[in-house]
Design a protein around this motif. Structure first.
Motif, PDB file in Angstrom:
ATOM      1  N   LEU A 202      -2.541  32.861 -10.112  1.00  0.00           N
ATOM      2  CA  LEU A 202      -2.036  33.925 -10.980  1.00  0.00           C
ATOM      3  C   LEU A 202      -2.171  35.304 -10.332  1.00  0.00           C
ATOM      4  O   LEU A 202      -1.631  36.271 -10.825  1.00  0.00           O
ATOM      5  CB  LEU A 202      -2.748  33.891 -12.331  1.00  0.00           C
TER       6      LEU A 202
ATOM      7  N   TRP B 140      -6.050  25.310  -8.400  1.00  0.00           N
ATOM      8  CA  TRP B 140      -5.449  24.241  -9.194  1.00  0.00           C
ATOM      9  C   TRP B 140      -4.351  23.605  -8.357  1.00  0.00           C
ATOM     10  O   TRP B 140      -3.409  24.290  -7.961  1.00  0.00           O
ATOM     11  CB  TRP B 140      -4.890  24.790 -10.486  1.00  0.00           C
TER      12      TRP B 140
ATOM     13  N   GLY C 175      -1.284  22.286  -6.680  1.00  0.00           N
ATOM     14  CA  GLY C 175       0.144  22.414  -6.959  1.00  0.00           C
ATOM     15  C   GLY C 175       0.517  23.654  -7.727  1.00  0.00           C
ATOM     16  O   GLY C 175       1.677  23.834  -8.079  1.00  0.00           O
ATOM     17  N   ASP C 176      -0.428  24.503  -8.006  1.00  0.00           N
ATOM     18  CA  ASP C 176      -0.120  25.674  -8.815  1.00  0.00           C
ATOM     19  C   ASP C 176      -0.236  26.955  -8.021  1.00  0.00           C
ATOM     20  O   ASP C 176      -1.105  27.117  -7.182  1.00  0.00           O
ATOM     21  CB  ASP C 176      -1.086  25.773  -9.989  1.00  0.00           C
ATOM     22  N   ALA C 177       0.660  27.842  -8.343  1.00  0.00           N
ATOM     23  CA  ALA C 177       0.559  29.167  -7.751  1.00  0.00           C
ATOM     24  C   ALA C 177      -0.608  29.890  -8.408  1.00  0.00           C
ATOM     25  O   ALA C 177      -0.855  29.748  -9.594  1.00  0.00           O
ATOM     26  CB  ALA C 177       1.854  29.931  -7.994  1.00  0.00           C
TER      27      ALA C 177
ATOM     28  N   TYR D 234       0.361  27.529 -19.584  1.00  0.00           N
ATOM     29  CA  TYR D 234      -0.715  28.471 -19.307  1.00  0.00           C
ATOM     30  C   TYR D 234      -1.942  28.055 -20.106  1.00  0.00           C
ATOM     31  O   TYR D 234      -1.897  27.985 -21.333  1.00  0.00           O
ATOM     32  CB  TYR D 234      -0.312  29.898 -19.686  1.00  0.00           C
ATOM     33  N   LEU D 235      -3.007  27.773 -19.403  1.00  0.00           N
ATOM     34  CA  LEU D 235      -4.242  27.370 -20.072  1.00  0.00           C
ATOM     35  C   LEU D 235      -5.217  28.549 -20.074  1.00  0.00           C
ATOM     36  O   LEU D 235      -5.598  29.050 -19.015  1.00  0.00           O
ATOM     37  CB  LEU D 235      -4.887  26.193 -19.334  1.00  0.00           C
TER      38      LEU D 235
ATOM     39  N   VAL E 200      -5.081  29.943 -16.292  1.00  0.00           N
ATOM     40  CA  VAL E 200      -4.513  29.228 -15.152  1.00  0.00           C
ATOM     41  C   VAL E 200      -3.128  28.721 -15.535  1.00  0.00           C
ATOM     42  O   VAL E 200      -2.843  28.464 -16.705  1.00  0.00           O
ATOM     43  CB  VAL E 200      -5.402  28.057 -14.708  1.00  0.00           C
ATOM     44  N   ARG E 201      -2.294  28.603 -14.542  1.00  0.00           N
ATOM     45  CA  ARG E 201      -0.915  28.182 -14.792  1.00  0.00           C
ATOM     46  C   ARG E 201      -0.676  26.804 -14.195  1.00  0.00           C
ATOM     47  O   ARG E 201      -1.035  26.542 -13.048  1.00  0.00           O
ATOM     48  CB  ARG E 201       0.060  29.172 -14.138  1.00  0.00           C
ATOM     49  N   LEU E 202      -0.118  25.923 -15.004  1.00  0.00           N
ATOM     50  CA  LEU E 202       0.293  24.618 -14.513  1.00  0.00           C
ATOM     51  C   LEU E 202       1.821  24.642 -14.453  1.00  0.00           C
ATOM     52  O   LEU E 202       2.497  24.519 -15.477  1.00  0.00           O
ATOM     53  CB  LEU E 202      -0.195  23.499 -15.438  1.00  0.00           C
ATOM     54  N   ALA E 203       2.321  24.838 -13.252  1.00  0.00           N
ATOM     55  CA  ALA E 203       3.763  25.008 -13.078  1.00  0.00           C
ATOM     56  C   ALA E 203       4.521  23.755 -13.510  1.00  0.00           C
ATOM     57  O   ALA E 203       4.138  22.628 -13.193  1.00  0.00           O
ATOM     58  CB  ALA E 203       4.063  25.335 -11.620  1.00  0.00           C
TER      59      ALA E 203
END
Lengths: 316, 99
Positions: free
Chosen positions: B8, B2, B4-6, A208-209, A189-192
């Motif tokens: 993947l 998640w 606020g997150d785009a 990136y987790l 998962v991505r934490l922008a």
């Protein structure tokens, strides 16, 4: 107390006078063995690679290598302009320097690898930091912050139900992360904007987790489905029974059909893991017929009676 | 999702990926055309890629830099490492089930 630095030549397994080619060759061989991308989740390999990388970074640079050869552990301080260490200061292989003063040295404690913390159970280990200049290759056209990769270990229950985790970054900054229901082992998962800070007003990198699930003591995971072993008594198998079985949400009553066999699987529809986009997998209860090992006189009498009257031929 | 997150899975342009990983756009396009990174249908001349390709591409860059393999080799390595990981997980589950 600072950990004693290992000798870079020893780390790479080469002699002090080794050629650049020999150093590169040895580095490549060790990198193939310990590279974190080839050994995902292996902390020991990661640590080894970190040291090999550090050694290679120094020995593959002619200027740094020369300083290291002369000043050993203190070469960085000398390079930074702090002047050479005092007479008698020990070099990397025990040789003693005959040069001037030392103002701080370098050891692996100067780095802060793997020091992330979470507020809940399980680990959160950063590994991107050990890659040199990761994500900053040629052609980078901005001062965007560095992307950071990390592993987040979750229990099966957390992956199933979701939850909230507070992650503490090396900088001291904390991030609240909502873990959605339905994440799986190996998913990312991505934490922008939660990676490294950008410079010159540029945006921060991303975090990136990579999700790792801890093995569960009861359930075996197969995609969205769960499997559990359920011991039953021989008479429950013969006569059928209603017994309790564990599910990820608690215990439920299961009907064991009469004449059940060992290894027979009963499907509990919709009792598996939550899926990321809704719905659930199934749970499979695998029956295992177990026999009593410590029988009373009465039980023994009844088994003897059963043996006498039964026409069952298990090997025919 | 998640907050606020785009996601993947989100399709992004090769330009976005290139900027994120510090590569040239032409390299990302070439890798997509060669099938070395995942692409998604986008109805445009230039392939779109899911955002997760960023992670894959960065790993390929590291393998290239640290081990000297080319991108095609790195793609094969990552595929095999993924398969080994999956097999290890299944093996660990089987071993646990036997105890």
């Amino acid at each position: 107390m600072a950990a004693k630095i290992k000798d870079y030549y020893e780390l790479l397994g080469v002699k002090r006078g080794a050629s650049d080619d020999d150093i590169k060759k040895s580095y490549r061989a060790l990198a193939r063995k310990f590279h974190p991308d080839l050994n995902p989740g292996d902390k020991s390999a990661e640590e080894q690679f970190k040291q090999v990388q550090e050694a290679y970074d120094v020995l593959s640079n002619a200027e740094d290598r020369k300083l290291y050869d002369e000043y050993g552990d203190n070469w960085r301080a000398v390079k930074a302009g702090a002047g050479p260490p005092p007479p008698g200061w020990e070099g990397p292989t025990g040789q003693r320097s005959t040069r001037g003063a030392r103002a701080g040295g370098f050891d692996f404690n100067d780095f802060d690898f793997g020091s992330f913390r979470t507020s809940g159970e399980g680990g959160f280990d950063i590994f991107e930091e050990l890659f040199r200049g990761a994500g900053r290759g040629r052609g980078q056209r901005s001062d965007r912050g560095r992307d950071v990769e990390a592993e987040l270990e979750l229990s099966l229950e957390e992956a199933h139900q979701g939850g909230r985790r507070t992650l503490q970054m090396q900088s001291g900054k904390t991030i609240d992360v909502n873990i959605p229901a339905g994440v799986r082992d190996g998913s990312t998962v991505r934490l922008a904007g939660q990676g490294g800070a950008g410079s010159n007003g540029s945006e921060a990198g991303d975090l990136y987790l990579h999700i790792r699930l801890r093995p569960h003591p009861v359930f075996r995971v197969n995609g969205d489905d769960l499997e559990v072993e359920l011991p039953i008594a021989p008479w429950e198998a013969v006569l059928g029974a209603k017994v309790e079985a564990p599910t990820i949400d608690g215990r439920v009553e299961v009907t064991v059909p009469a004449g059940a066999k060992s290894e027979q699987r009963l499907r509990l529809r919709g009792q598996g893991l939550n899926k990321r986009n809704g719905g659930r997998g199934d749970e499979y209860v695998r029956l295992k017929i177990v026999v009593p090992t410590d029988v009373s006189a009465e039980e023994r009498r009844l088994f003897e009676e059963l043996k006498r009257v039964s026409r069952f031929q298990p090997r025919s | 999702m998640w907050p606020g997150d785009a996601d993947l899975d989100e399709p992004v342009s090769c330009e976005v990926v290139a900027q994120t990983v510090g590569a040239r756009r032409s390299l990302v396009v070439r890798l997509a055309h060669q099938g070395l990174i995942e692409t998604v249908e986008g109805g445009t001349d230039e392939p779109l890629v899911p955002r997760r390709v960023v992670v894959q591409l960065r790993r390929m860059q590291r393998l290239r830099r640290d081990l000297g393999v080319n991108f095609a080799g790195a793609a094969v390595i990552l595929d095999l490492v993924g398969r080994i990981e999956q097999l290890n997980r299944e093996l660990a589950e089987i071993r646990r089930g036997r105890r």
